[in-house]
Design an enzyme around this catalytic site. Structure first.
Site, PDB file in Angstrom:
ATOM      1  N   ARG A 112       4.439  45.246   3.483  1.00 41.30           N
ATOM      2  CA  ARG A 112       4.981  46.527   3.896  1.00 41.30           C
ATOM      3  C   ARG A 112       4.058  47.178   4.913  1.00 41.30           C
ATOM      4  O   ARG A 112       2.894  47.417   4.626  1.00 41.30           O
ATOM      5  CB  ARG A 112       5.169  47.439   2.683  1.00 41.30           C
ATOM      6  CG  ARG A 112       5.906  48.724   2.992  1.00 41.30           C
ATOM      7  CD  ARG A 112       6.278  49.474   1.737  1.00 41.30           C
ATOM      8  NE  ARG A 112       5.106  49.846   0.925  1.00 41.30           N
ATOM      9  CZ  ARG A 112       5.185  50.616  -0.148  1.00 41.30           C
ATOM     10  NH1 ARG A 112       6.349  51.055  -0.572  1.00 41.30           N
ATOM     11  NH2 ARG A 112       4.093  50.916  -0.825  1.00 41.30           N
ATOM     12  N   THR A 116       5.172  52.429   8.800  1.00 43.22           N
ATOM     13  CA  THR A 116       6.634  52.571   8.809  1.00 43.22           C
ATOM     14  C   THR A 116       7.260  52.318   7.449  1.00 43.22           C
ATOM     15  O   THR A 116       8.423  52.657   7.227  1.00 43.22           O
ATOM     16  CB  THR A 116       7.255  51.586   9.803  1.00 43.22           C
ATOM     17  OG1 THR A 116       7.007  50.241   9.353  1.00 43.22           O
ATOM     18  CG2 THR A 116       6.653  51.765  11.202  1.00 43.22           C
ATOM     19  N   ASP A 208      -0.969  49.532  -7.890  1.00 40.27           N
ATOM     20  CA  ASP A 208      -0.601  48.398  -7.055  1.00 40.27           C
ATOM     21  C   ASP A 208      -0.578  47.140  -7.919  1.00 40.27           C
ATOM     22  O   ASP A 208      -1.623  46.677  -8.384  1.00 40.27           O
ATOM     23  CB  ASP A 208      -1.598  48.233  -5.901  1.00 40.27           C
ATOM     24  CG  ASP A 208      -1.174  47.176  -4.915  1.00 40.27           C
ATOM     25  OD1 ASP A 208      -1.113  45.980  -5.289  1.00 40.27           O
ATOM     26  OD2 ASP A 208      -0.889  47.529  -3.747  1.00 40.27           O
ATOM     27  N   ASP A 211      -2.811  44.134  -6.682  1.00 41.58           N
ATOM     28  CA  ASP A 211      -4.249  44.341  -6.890  1.00 41.58           C
ATOM     29  C   ASP A 211      -4.615  44.218  -8.368  1.00 41.58           C
ATOM     30  O   ASP A 211      -5.665  43.650  -8.713  1.00 41.58           O
ATOM     31  CB  ASP A 211      -4.654  45.721  -6.368  1.00 41.58           C
ATOM     32  CG  ASP A 211      -4.741  45.780  -4.858  1.00 41.58           C
ATOM     33  OD1 ASP A 211      -4.867  44.708  -4.229  1.00 41.58           O
ATOM     34  OD2 ASP A 211      -4.665  46.889  -4.293  1.00 41.58           O
TER      35      ASP A 211
END
Length: 217
Positions: A112, A116, A208, A211
């Site tokens: 990603r 944006t 996340d 992670d």
């Protein structure tokens, strides 16, 4: 497995089984270690795979038990292809392969763009007969929905016709986006959380997922 369907255009299934919710709560906790996060994700993957494969076709076969001949049921046709959206999707992929070790596996590499929030593809490898298989697409988080929709776009372009999207958590915005882009795709998740924040993270979420799975942060 108890399911709860929402009013979204596509079929959205939220798994509210007590074991699912127990393991999800442990997964969310900040103090859960990397090893614990991996183990819980694998355990949840098995439970999600149960729901994601509910509609697989069966064929009747004749078999011999130690006592007599009888009829049973086996999966029919080319069966499954599990497609992981890299890298975090591999955490779910491993658990599902424990349940269906004969499934074919595909990978789609998307990240990603932080500015944006749009998906950028860097890798794709799929079985040649993907059009003959039920494709279960796995990614821990359905946040904006852009990466999931982009992955399914590419799978359909490659010939996939039957698709299910499986995630640990979803945001309402992601469910709405994916449902609008691909109303024919069933979504299976353990929770639809409150919202996305300004950085595109699911709240309350679990951080996340990549992670926490790989210990990279």
């Amino acid at each position: 497995m108890t399911e709860r369907k929402t009013s979204h255009p596509s079929s959205v299934v939220v798994l509210d089984h007590p074991l699912v919710q127990h393991k999800l709560t442990r997964l969310r906790q900040k103090e859960t270690s990397t090893a614990g996060f991996r183990r819980l994700t694998r355990e949840l993957s098995l439970l999600m795979a149960y729901e994601a494969t509910r509609d697989l076709p069966l064929e009747t076969v004749e078999i011999e038990t130690p006592l007599e001949w009888t009829h049973g049921h086996l999966l029919s046709g080319k069966k499954l292809c599990l497609v992981s959206i890299l890298r975090a999707g591999n955490g779910i992929l491993d658990g599902m392969l424990d349940l269906v070790p004969a499934a074919r596996v595909g990978h789609i590499g998307l990240f990603r763009d932080p500015a944006t929030l749009e998906p950028v593809e860097y890798y794709m490898k799929l079985p040649e007969d993907i059009g003959e298989r039920v494709c279960i697409v796995v990614d821990p988080m359905l946040a904006t929905g852009h990466s999931a929709a982009a992955a399914i776009d590419r799978l359909k372009h490659a010939g996939a016709r039957q698709l299910v999207f499986v995630c640990l958590l979803a945001a309402p915005e992601g469910v709405a986006f994916l449902s609008k882009a691909h109303p024919d795709v069933k979504i299976v998740t353990c929770s639809i959380d409150r919202e996305l924040d300004d950085h595109g993270y699911i709240r309350p979420g679990l951080g996340d997922a990549g992670d926490r799975l790989f210990g990279t942060k």
